[in-house]
Scaffold this motif. Structure first.
Motif, mmCIF file in Angstrom:
data_model
loop_
_atom_site.group_PDB
_atom_site.id
_atom_site.type_symbol
_atom_site.label_atom_id
_atom_site.label_comp_id
_atom_site.label_asym_id
_atom_site.label_seq_id
_atom_site.Cartn_x
_atom_site.Cartn_y
_atom_site.Cartn_z
ATOM 1 N N MET A 1 0.853 -1.187 0.000
ATOM 2 C CA MET A 1 0.000 0.000 0.000
ATOM 3 C C MET A 1 0.889 1.238 0.000
ATOM 4 S SD MET A 1 -2.969 1.043 2.725
ATOM 5 C CE MET A 1 -3.997 -0.290 2.119
ATOM 6 N N THR A 2 0.650 2.168 -0.920
ATOM 7 C CA THR A 2 1.501 3.337 -1.036
ATOM 8 C C THR A 2 1.113 4.451 -0.082
ATOM 9 O OG1 THR A 2 0.097 4.167 -2.825
ATOM 10 C CG2 THR A 2 2.010 2.852 -3.455
ATOM 11 N N ARG A 3 -0.144 4.490 0.346
ATOM 12 C CA ARG A 3 -0.601 5.508 1.288
ATOM 13 C C ARG A 3 -1.108 4.833 2.558
ATOM 14 N NH1 ARG A 3 -2.103 10.576 -0.660
ATOM 15 N NH2 ARG A 3 -3.840 10.658 0.820
ATOM 16 N N PRO A 4 -0.726 5.368 3.727
ATOM 17 C CA PRO A 4 -1.223 4.773 4.966
ATOM 18 C C PRO A 4 -2.720 5.003 5.110
ATOM 19 C CG PRO A 4 -0.018 6.802 5.422
ATOM 20 C CD PRO A 4 0.169 6.502 3.966
ATOM 21 N N VAL A 5 -3.401 3.981 5.646
ATOM 22 C CA VAL A 5 -4.852 4.018 5.783
ATOM 23 C C VAL A 5 -5.239 3.537 7.167
ATOM 24 C CG1 VAL A 5 -7.043 3.054 4.961
ATOM 25 C CG2 VAL A 5 -5.262 3.626 3.323
ATOM 26 N N VAL A 6 -6.235 4.198 7.766
ATOM 27 C CA VAL A 6 -6.903 3.699 8.954
ATOM 28 C C VAL A 6 -8.352 3.432 8.592
ATOM 29 C CG1 VAL A 6 -7.653 4.162 11.319
ATOM 30 C CG2 VAL A 6 -5.419 4.985 10.549
#
Length: 272
Positions: free
Chosen positions: A1-6
């Motif tokens: 995943m290139t962008r952190p996600v919550v």
């Protein structure tokens, strides 16, 4: 995943201020991180329903930090607050009351910590805002799990009870796990159970929660039966479901979460 996600999953209710509080804490603690609302309309306090939804949705966002709160025992010693590290990256944060276990198994838990208790000056009834969301923000920002609490065995993360269906020749009885807003009734049974009962696509059967039997057809899609007709099918999550094309199966047969739905062959003498 290139962008952190919550991701967020709760029983707080869509649009409630409690959901807004979680987003606010995450935005302050991890600015620029993407936030995905998985579900906030879970039945209040229904840990099992939350566990099943989390287990089937969390794998859609690999590497994310999953914040999950369905916590009727909040503020008590009935459950411990935990954060769980996952094999593919990311983590799950929430109460260890059965809510997290299925997702932890599906995504392969490789570590876990018990989070320390909140300070006495903070309220005891909103761990989502005051404990879990700050921890999720710290994790997605790159803080190691080991710095967040005392290590515990991830194999001990609790899972909810999932009763097996009762299957016989021409009969299947299973517990209702969820009723959605359309009145579709999801059962704790799978396609193999339907086949083991001898039910095939196109068969005329019945569904019941009492002595009253309601005719249904084993089908693949809603459009395979007439409008207002009842069908038994495999839903999008691989579970047996009872539905009405253009209506509510739950209302028709009187099904509620935790109850039992029985399926059986429709008697030839009663067929119309």
């Amino acid at each position: 995943m290139t962008r952190p996600v919550v991701t967020l999953l709760t029983d707080f209710g869509a649009g409630s201020e409690h959901v807004g509080a979680l987003h606010a804490v995450l935005a302050a603690g991890a600015p620029g991180v993407d936030r995905v609302d998985l579900a906030h309309d879970l039945p209040p306090g229904d840990i099992r329903a939350g566990a099943l939804v989390l287990a089937r949705l969390a794998p859609l966002v690999p590497g994310a930090v999953h914040l999950a709160v369905v916590d009727p025992g909040v503020g008590t010693a009935d459950r411990r607050p935990v954060a769980v590290a996952l094999a593919g990256g990311g983590a799950i944060v929430g109460p260890d009351n059965g809510l997290l276990g299925l997702a932890a198994r599906a995504l392969i838990a490789v570590g876990a910590v018990e989070l320390p208790p909140l300070p006495e000056h903070l309220p005891a009834t909103f761990h989502g805002r005051d404990l879990f969301a700050p921890v999720a923000a710290r994790l997605v920002a790159g803080e190691p799990l080991s710095e967040l609490g005392e290590a515990v065995d991830p194999a001990g993360i609790a899972v909810p009870a999932l009763p097996e269906p009762r299957v016989g020749d021409g009969e299947l009885a299973a517990e209702v796990v969820m009723v959605d807003r359309f009145g579709n009734v999801q059962l704790l049974a799978r396609e193999a159970d339907l086949a083991a009962a001898g039910f095939r696509r196109g068969d005329r059967i019945h569904a019941s929660t009492s002595d009253r039997r309601h005719p249904a057809t084993v089908a693949r899609a809603f459009g395979d039966v007439a409008r207002k007709g009842m069908l038994v099918h495999i839903d999008s999550h691989g579970l047996v479901a009872v539905a009405v094309n253009g209506g509510s199966a739950a209302q028709r047969i009187g099904a509620e979460p935790g109850g039992t739905v029985s399926l059986g062959r429709w008697p030839v003498a009663d067929a119309g």
